[in-house]
Design a protein around this motif. Sequence first.
Motif, mmCIF file in Angstrom:
data_model
loop_
_atom_site.group_PDB
_atom_site.id
_atom_site.type_symbol
_atom_site.label_atom_id
_atom_site.label_comp_id
_atom_site.label_asym_id
_atom_site.label_seq_id
_atom_site.Cartn_x
_atom_site.Cartn_y
_atom_site.Cartn_z
ATOM 1 N N PHE A 749 0.908 -1.259 0.107
ATOM 2 C CA PHE A 749 0.052 0.098 0.076
ATOM 3 C C PHE A 749 0.870 1.168 -0.045
ATOM 4 C CE2 PHE A 749 -2.617 -3.232 1.648
ATOM 5 C CZ PHE A 749 -3.833 -2.736 0.940
ATOM 6 N N LEU A 750 0.707 2.160 -0.941
ATOM 7 C CA LEU A 750 1.409 3.357 -0.989
ATOM 8 C C LEU A 750 0.603 4.389 -0.868
ATOM 9 C CD1 LEU A 750 3.458 2.623 -4.384
ATOM 10 C CD2 LEU A 750 4.141 2.171 -2.036
ATOM 11 N N GLN A 751 1.023 5.566 -0.091
ATOM 12 C CA GLN A 751 0.492 6.793 -0.012
ATOM 13 C C GLN A 751 0.253 7.571 -1.196
ATOM 14 O OE1 GLN A 751 2.506 8.831 3.010
ATOM 15 N NE2 GLN A 751 1.302 8.062 4.684
ATOM 16 N N VAL A 785 -8.781 5.989 -3.093
ATOM 17 C CA VAL A 785 -9.143 6.520 -1.808
ATOM 18 C C VAL A 785 -9.684 5.484 -0.921
ATOM 19 C CG1 VAL A 785 -9.695 8.927 -3.152
ATOM 20 C CG2 VAL A 785 -11.472 7.032 -2.835
ATOM 21 N N GLU A 786 -9.356 5.932 0.420
ATOM 22 C CA GLU A 786 -10.060 5.073 1.451
ATOM 23 C C GLU A 786 -11.601 5.119 1.348
ATOM 24 O OE1 GLU A 786 -9.295 6.327 5.406
ATOM 25 O OE2 GLU A 786 -9.380 8.584 4.796
ATOM 26 N N GLU A 787 -12.023 4.018 2.266
ATOM 27 C CA GLU A 787 -13.455 3.868 2.563
ATOM 28 C C GLU A 787 -14.386 3.684 1.031
ATOM 29 O OE1 GLU A 787 -14.538 3.592 5.304
ATOM 30 O OE2 GLU A 787 -13.264 4.267 6.468
ATOM 31 N N MET A 788 -13.831 2.710 0.043
ATOM 32 C CA MET A 788 -14.212 2.798 -1.080
ATOM 33 C C MET A 788 -15.593 1.477 -0.875
ATOM 34 S SD MET A 788 -11.115 2.508 -3.716
ATOM 35 C CE MET A 788 -12.213 2.063 -5.168
ATOM 36 N N ARG A 789 -16.381 1.585 -1.818
ATOM 37 C CA ARG A 789 -17.438 0.473 -1.544
ATOM 38 C C ARG A 789 -17.034 -0.948 -1.929
ATOM 39 N NH1 ARG A 789 -20.625 4.309 -4.962
ATOM 40 N NH2 ARG A 789 -19.636 3.033 -6.728
ATOM 41 N N LYS A 790 -17.387 -2.027 -1.209
ATOM 42 C CA LYS A 790 -17.202 -3.292 -1.334
ATOM 43 C C LYS A 790 -17.435 -3.641 -2.879
ATOM 44 C CE LYS A 790 -18.071 -7.868 0.552
ATOM 45 N NZ LYS A 790 -18.722 -8.962 1.658
ATOM 46 N N LYS A 821 -7.026 -9.794 2.743
ATOM 47 C CA LYS A 821 -8.799 -9.470 3.231
ATOM 48 C C LYS A 821 -9.286 -8.298 2.463
ATOM 49 C CE LYS A 821 -9.632 -7.361 6.939
ATOM 50 N NZ LYS A 821 -9.750 -7.062 8.209
ATOM 51 N N TYR A 822 -8.283 -7.403 1.915
ATOM 52 C CA TYR A 822 -8.995 -6.148 1.402
ATOM 53 C C TYR A 822 -8.992 -6.564 -0.372
ATOM 54 C CZ TYR A 822 -7.433 -3.987 5.887
ATOM 55 O OH TYR A 822 -7.200 -3.981 7.082
ATOM 56 N N GLU A 841 -6.399 5.457 8.111
ATOM 57 C CA GLU A 841 -5.619 5.530 9.442
ATOM 58 C C GLU A 841 -5.201 4.543 10.080
ATOM 59 O OE1 GLU A 841 -8.422 7.106 7.972
ATOM 60 O OE2 GLU A 841 -7.684 9.125 7.649
ATOM 61 N N THR A 842 -6.222 3.468 10.034
ATOM 62 C CA THR A 842 -5.761 2.329 10.692
ATOM 63 C C THR A 842 -4.540 1.417 9.962
ATOM 64 O OG1 THR A 842 -8.221 2.009 11.321
ATOM 65 C CG2 THR A 842 -6.731 0.109 11.401
ATOM 66 N N LEU A 843 -4.620 1.536 8.817
ATOM 67 C CA LEU A 843 -3.426 0.775 8.230
ATOM 68 C C LEU A 843 -2.158 1.594 8.242
ATOM 69 C CD1 LEU A 843 -5.142 -0.398 4.976
ATOM 70 C CD2 LEU A 843 -4.550 -1.683 6.693
ATOM 71 N N CYS A 844 -2.257 3.021 8.210
ATOM 72 C CA CYS A 844 -1.113 3.861 7.846
ATOM 73 C C CYS A 844 -0.739 4.823 9.181
ATOM 74 C CB CYS A 844 -0.938 4.403 6.703
ATOM 75 S SG CYS A 844 -1.377 3.408 5.123
#
Length: 852
Positions: A749-751, A785-790, A821-822, A841-844
Amino acid sequence: MFLFLYLCHSVSAQIYYSIFEEMQKDSSIGNLVNDLGLNINEISLRKLRIVSEFSTKYFNVKTGNGHLVVADRIDREALCGAAEECFLTFDAVIENPLNIYHVRVDIKDINDNPPRFKYEIIEIKITEHTSPGVQFALRNAEDLDVGINSLQSYKLSANKHFVLGEKANTDLNTIPELVLMVPLDRETEGNLDIILTAFDGGNPMQTGTAIIRITVVDINDNIPKFDQEVYKVSINENIPMNSTILQVKASDKDEGINSQITYSFTTTSQHVTSTFAINSTNGEIKTKENLDFEMKKNYEISVQALDGGGLVSNVKVFIQILDENDNTPDITVTSITDTVSEDSAPNTVVALIKVHDLDSGENGEVDCQIIGTLPFKLQLSSGSFYKVVTTSRLDREIQSYYNITIQATDHGSPPLSFIKTIALNVSDINDNPPIFEKELFIVYLPENNQPGASIYTIQAMDKDTEENGKLTYSIISTEELPFNSYITINPVSGIVYAQQSFDFEQYKQFEVHIMAKDKGSPSLNSSAVIRICVTDQNDNLPTILYPSPDAGGSTAYEMVPFSSEQGSLVTKVVAVDADSGHNAWLSYHLLEDSETSYIVIDQNTGVIRTARIFQERHLLKHRAVVIVKDNGFPPLSATVTLNLIVTSNLQQALPELSNPSRKTDSQTNVQIYLVIAIAVISFFFLLTVMSVIISKYRESKSLSTFSSIAAYPQIDPSFFPTYNNGTLSLPYSYDVCVTLDPRETEVGFLQPNQHVAVKSLIDEDNLCVEKEMRKDSIVLHYSIVEEMRKDSIVTNIAQELGLHVKELVHRNLRIVSRVEKYFSVDLETGNLFVKDRIDRETLCRTETKISP
């Protein structure tokens, strides 16, 4: 009665008639239609009429022959009194085009009034010592007629003492005088009656008589004498009632009773006696009622002074009434148009008004104007007539009616005003096209809809009224399909109906062009587009691609090495769903039975792995039933049966593959099967050895050429939507590194920082893709972007790696990492999609890169 009529035309657009008074009703005065230059047929068409507040009582126009006739009795004396000129005026108005003619009718006098004395008996007292030649002024007679018909002469009856004399006073009127020729003798004749006759000049002649009763008394040789020969006074018309306006004064040189003077009016005019009164003692003249300049402008009164001896003298009193501004101007609408079209040209006449003021001079001069800012103005037409005309074009949609307020103000001090309001309606023309609320309407319609059901109501607005504002709706075109077989619209209500049931898998969206048309002449129209988006429903079962479902009773077999570790890959169930979105999300499950404890299946990917390490005591053959469910409501499912053969070599599995249902009690069949099995095993062994050699050769070749993937051209972002059927849109990115060894996989995962260059905008959620090639491996960089839909698709990983979809299962493409898992890869389509919620925020929180 002799009637004298004549007609005179003036260059000032006036028509003159002359008639005698007391003409019979309906007597013809003249042919007004001919005098106006019209014909009989134009009387009604051009609306010939008389406009006057006073004269319409006395005149009328016969519509049959155009003659101006007498409508009522005309009494010249009642109208004009003793004035030499007497006339009535009115305005003749015609329309189409509008014109006004001023008509004057002179009223000629006839001998309809005889001379009259105020008193039938004139009493005179004369002293007996009166010398011959003495003149005794008598009370004159009055004749209401004028000219030759008025009073002309007097005559005295025969007697031996008196003759008749005449005297002209200051206003040239003749006053009879009694001249003593023979002295009187009271003792011989104490009273004497003489008849005085007054004659007029009419034909036939009329007369009036009075008796002169002479009483002979003692000497009274002085008559009253006024201090002025003529009295003149000017008073305002608003003078209060019972006000003293003048005092006449006479004196007598006699003494005693002969010097006592009594004042009185000698006129018989009712206008005078009802308006003024004189004090008989002191000669004060007062008003008895309110004066009105508009009714009568001046008065002429004869005042008599009588002394105690019976001598009298007369004097003229002239009273002039001065005008006051006591009359408000008046506005009369003589012609009006109730409704005017909104496209009427400027200077269109909408009304004709007349402005008049009963006052005179400056008090009767009137200015007229329209109050407020309105598209109308006044034009002076003729005399006191004004035209109300438009100044610009009207717009009914801005204002549908007007109240035109006209104010008339005179020049008096203080000025008086009058306000008149004219109501005017504006009629509509078809100058506004229908207007839709917007140009594009988007309608979402579930597939499998009921044919004939309404799907939308579209409305347009039209600012016009009545027929110009009534709309009809029609379909003029569609974008992709024949509208007449799929879509119809109610032409009155604008309700759109579906004539057939739609299939999301056939048509996802299409556009229908709707036209709204009004009923004006000529009609106006406008159009709008309805975009119908067909939404998916769960109407397709999952389709299992691998392993192929049973066909003709055949069974799918999978060989599992006996030495497999726990978690080893056994096989993968591959299924697809023709639906879209949530309806296409598939989950894989094993039916619960006693044999399913040896394997597990990934619910999201369908990958089957060993659940434990196999022991010698375990069964050689295992049967598993996999059910694939979609995420629709209600969910639909499909099943497939797998036969797993656990063996160390092919020879052990051959008997099961050859005859899964052999009988242990048949020794003969076993021997035959063993021979066949040995032959088949030998064949498969040789075939396996050759396959391994070829596979190793290809793998080594792939190692040398894998770095050449960088030579693939940059993928056009527009390519991705073609792989989006049955799934959600692309809004995410990540890094996937694939090596030839299935055990070696790197996911990082890259910022989304300064090291990642954005090459192209893939979707509305700002998906940016960049590829970076390295010498020792292939690194694919994606920024999401974070919080993408499943189940959101990030990209097609097969295309990115340069692989064909059919190679994914064979080459065992998978993600091996603690971030598995992602993300997940669909081996049927090659799409890489999000499996679970990603919280940056949880990952990085403490590190900038995660690289297992």
